[in-house]
Scaffold this active site. Structure first.
Site, PDB file in Angstrom:
ATOM      1  CG  ASP A 108      12.860   2.890   3.584  1.00  0.00           C
ATOM      2  OD1 ASP A 108      13.176   2.488   4.354  1.00  0.00           O
ATOM      3  OD2 ASP A 108      12.045   4.148   2.940  1.00  0.00           O
ATOM      4  CB  ALA A 159      12.587   1.417  -1.026  1.00  0.00           C
ATOM      5  CB  VAL A 161       5.035  -0.453   4.604  1.00  0.00           C
ATOM      6  CG1 VAL A 161       4.688  -0.624   6.114  1.00  0.00           C
ATOM      7  CG2 VAL A 161       3.974  -0.179   3.505  1.00  0.00           C
ATOM      8  N   PRO A 190       0.961  -1.238   0.017  1.00  0.00           N
ATOM      9  CG  PRO A 190       0.232  -0.968   2.094  1.00  0.00           C
ATOM     10  CD  PRO A 190       0.520  -1.871   1.084  1.00  0.00           C
ATOM     11  CD  GLU A 191       0.828   4.289  -4.743  1.00  0.00           C
ATOM     12  OE1 GLU A 191       0.681   5.437  -4.561  1.00  0.00           O
ATOM     13  OE2 GLU A 191       0.765   3.618  -5.537  1.00  0.00           O
ATOM     14  N   GLY A 192       1.967   5.371   0.643  1.00  0.00           N
ATOM     15  CA  GLY A 192       1.501   6.180   1.684  1.00  0.00           C
ATOM     16  C   GLY A 192       1.441   5.945   3.110  1.00  0.00           C
TER      17      GLY A 192
END
Length: 496
Positions: free
Chosen positions: A220, A177, A173, A168-170
């Site tokens: 990352d 990268a 996590v 998931p974006e934003g």
């Protein structure tokens, strides 16, 4: 070097499960209405697939840019990049985000060293105003094409890329990268480039810093490229030395709970705190009498004592030399006396106020916390007192983020809910992760505490109305699974 595998290899090794989502995607593409997606089957060249995971920042976090040790866990969610040569002199990219396909194209010759987009600065200027994700992908393609041209392996006329993600974006996590590492591994294999996972990670960081404009550290990319399933990557960020992999004590797990507050490494908060830390280093070096000279827009410090890294200071050195650090300082006042900083990724802005003292103290104290955390993890068995101390170190790290201005009401509340559950219910510690200011909270709990973690997430969702994601499983880093090559006939069979 990043290993290259055939389909029979990954079946024998048991790694097919990690490539299965990409293979499932291929089966659906023949039925897509958009012809741009079906074109992946055109031609007679092999298809290369790489996957790279997101990561859970267990300890270390923003101290990475100050040279600290960090402890990182690769997650099971990953981004897959599928790459194939094409005769047309274009780089055609299709990426599925939020269930919808997005497309982007750029002329491949323009990305070579003598092309109009042949420098990172020129590419960054051209990408300005376009979708951010395109910068991560095209920046890595530029890096690989130029490397292939220099090495003599020969840059292909064009490339076709398909990208799919379960990261998931934003959420804090490291989706960016994972995107860079997966793309880089697959494109490098397509171009015939031999590269190590660590070398690729460093190239990905350069792209993120200089093409995308995000002043990230290296942890990352290194975790996504070099992490190992169910182990913590111990990385000394000076600039990126892998010290080893730490086993998680039997009976314990690290979980992640997304706060629902979007995190962005390029946000003003992160950049301000990073800049403030380098301002503090510059002031401490001056107090220590280390010679400094102007080097273009930067300052060079002759520093045999700490080698340019705040994390190499001891607590007593910080107390002695940092005693006069201001809690806050304007950029104008700093520049008037100190000229600039050593950081190549940020600039001191005259009209901004910087939290110099807390941002400087954080990496020094965090280094000590991480060292103790690693020591406790290395003990023969994880009893309750040991787990309680591990948790306390996480809580102290979380508080230090907040002192720097990188907390958020959502992550604070999640930590409070973990404290309320406590060791009696199998939860021992929690902290904000990565760049802070939202994103995901890492939680230390027993292996049987998943239901309690999900209960905490449900309570938080009910209180805030925010959608949350719970991360429970680890997965292999990119180098563990390598790159899968499908010959044309295998590609045809895979799509059936």
């Amino acid at each position: 070097m990043i290993p290259l595998h055939r389909l029979a290899d990954v079946r024998r090794s048991g790694d097919l499960v990690w490539f299965q989502p990409a293979l499932n995607l291929l089966r659906t593409l023949r039925h897509e209405a958009d012809p741009r997606l079906r074109e992946v089957f055109a031609g007679d060249s092999p298809l290369y697939i790489a996957r790279a995971p997101g990561r859970l920042d267990v300890m270390g976090g923003i101290a990475d840019y100050s040279g600290a040790r960090v402890l990182e866990l690769p997650l099971a969610c990953s981004i897959a990049a599928l790459v194939r040569r094409q005769a047309a002199p274009r780089c055609d990219v299709a990426t599925r985000r939020g269930g919808e396909w997005h497309f982007f194209s750029v002329d491949s010759p323009s990305l070579l060293a003598d092309g109009r987009l042949g420098t990172r600065a020129a590419l960054a200027a051209w990408l300005a105003g376009r979708e951010t994700w395109a910068g991560y992908v095209v920046g890595i393609v530029q890096l690989c094409l130029q490397r292939a041209a220099r090495d003599g392996s020969g840059a292909p006329p064009g490339l076709r890329l398909l990208i799919d993600s379960t990261v998931p974006e934003g959420k804090g996590v490291a989706s960016s990268a994972a995107l860079e590492v997966a793309t880089g591994a697959a494109v490098a294999a397509t171009c015939g480039i031999e590269v190590t996972a660590a070398e690729l990670a460093r190239g990905c960081q350069t792209v993120e810093n200089e093409v995308v404009g995000a002043p990230c550290g290296l942890m990352d990319q290194m975790t996504s490229a070099c992490g190992q399933r169910d182990r913590l990557l111990a990385l000394r960020c000076q600039p990126g030395t892998i010290e080893g992999y730490l086993q998680i004590p039997a009976g314990f797990r690290f979980y992640g709970i997304d706060s629902g507050i979007r995190h962005a490494i390029s946000s003003a908060d992160y950049g301000t705190v990073r800049t403030a830390a380098f301002m503090g280093y510059r002031m401490i070096a001056d107090a220590a009498g280390l010679p400094a000279t102007r080097d273009g827009s930067r300052v060079h410090i002759d520093d045999p004592r700490w080698r340019g890294y705040l994390a190499n200071l001891t607590g007593s050195e910080l107390s002695e030399l940092g005693s006069r650090l201001p809690a806050e300082l304007s950029g104008a006042d700093f520049l008037q006396r100190y000229d600039g900083i050593t950081d190549a990724a940020t600039h001191v802005l005259p009209d901004r106020r910087y939290p110099v003292r807390p941002a400087t103290e954080h990496p020094v104290r965090e280094q000590a916390r991480v060292d103790r955390f690693a020591e406790l993890l290395g003990a023969p068995a994880a009893d309750s007192p040991q787990a309680v101390e591990l948790g306390r170190l996480m809580y102290d790290s979380h508080a230090s983020y907040g002192a720097c201005g990188l907390g958020s009401n959502g992550t604070d509340r999640l930590v409070e809910l973990v404290v309320e559950a406590g060791p009696e219910r199998g939860l021992f510690g929690a902290k904000i992760t990565g760049g802070g200011s939202g994103g995901t909270v890492a939680v230390l709990g027993t292996s049987e505490a998943e239901a309690v973690v999900r209960e905490v997430a449900a309570r938080y969702r009910a209180e805030t109305g925010r959608d949350v994601v719970v991360f429970t499983d680890s997965g292999p880093g990119m180098a563990e699974t390598g790159v899968l090559m499908l010959a044309p006939d295998e590609l045809s069979r895979s799509a059936e």
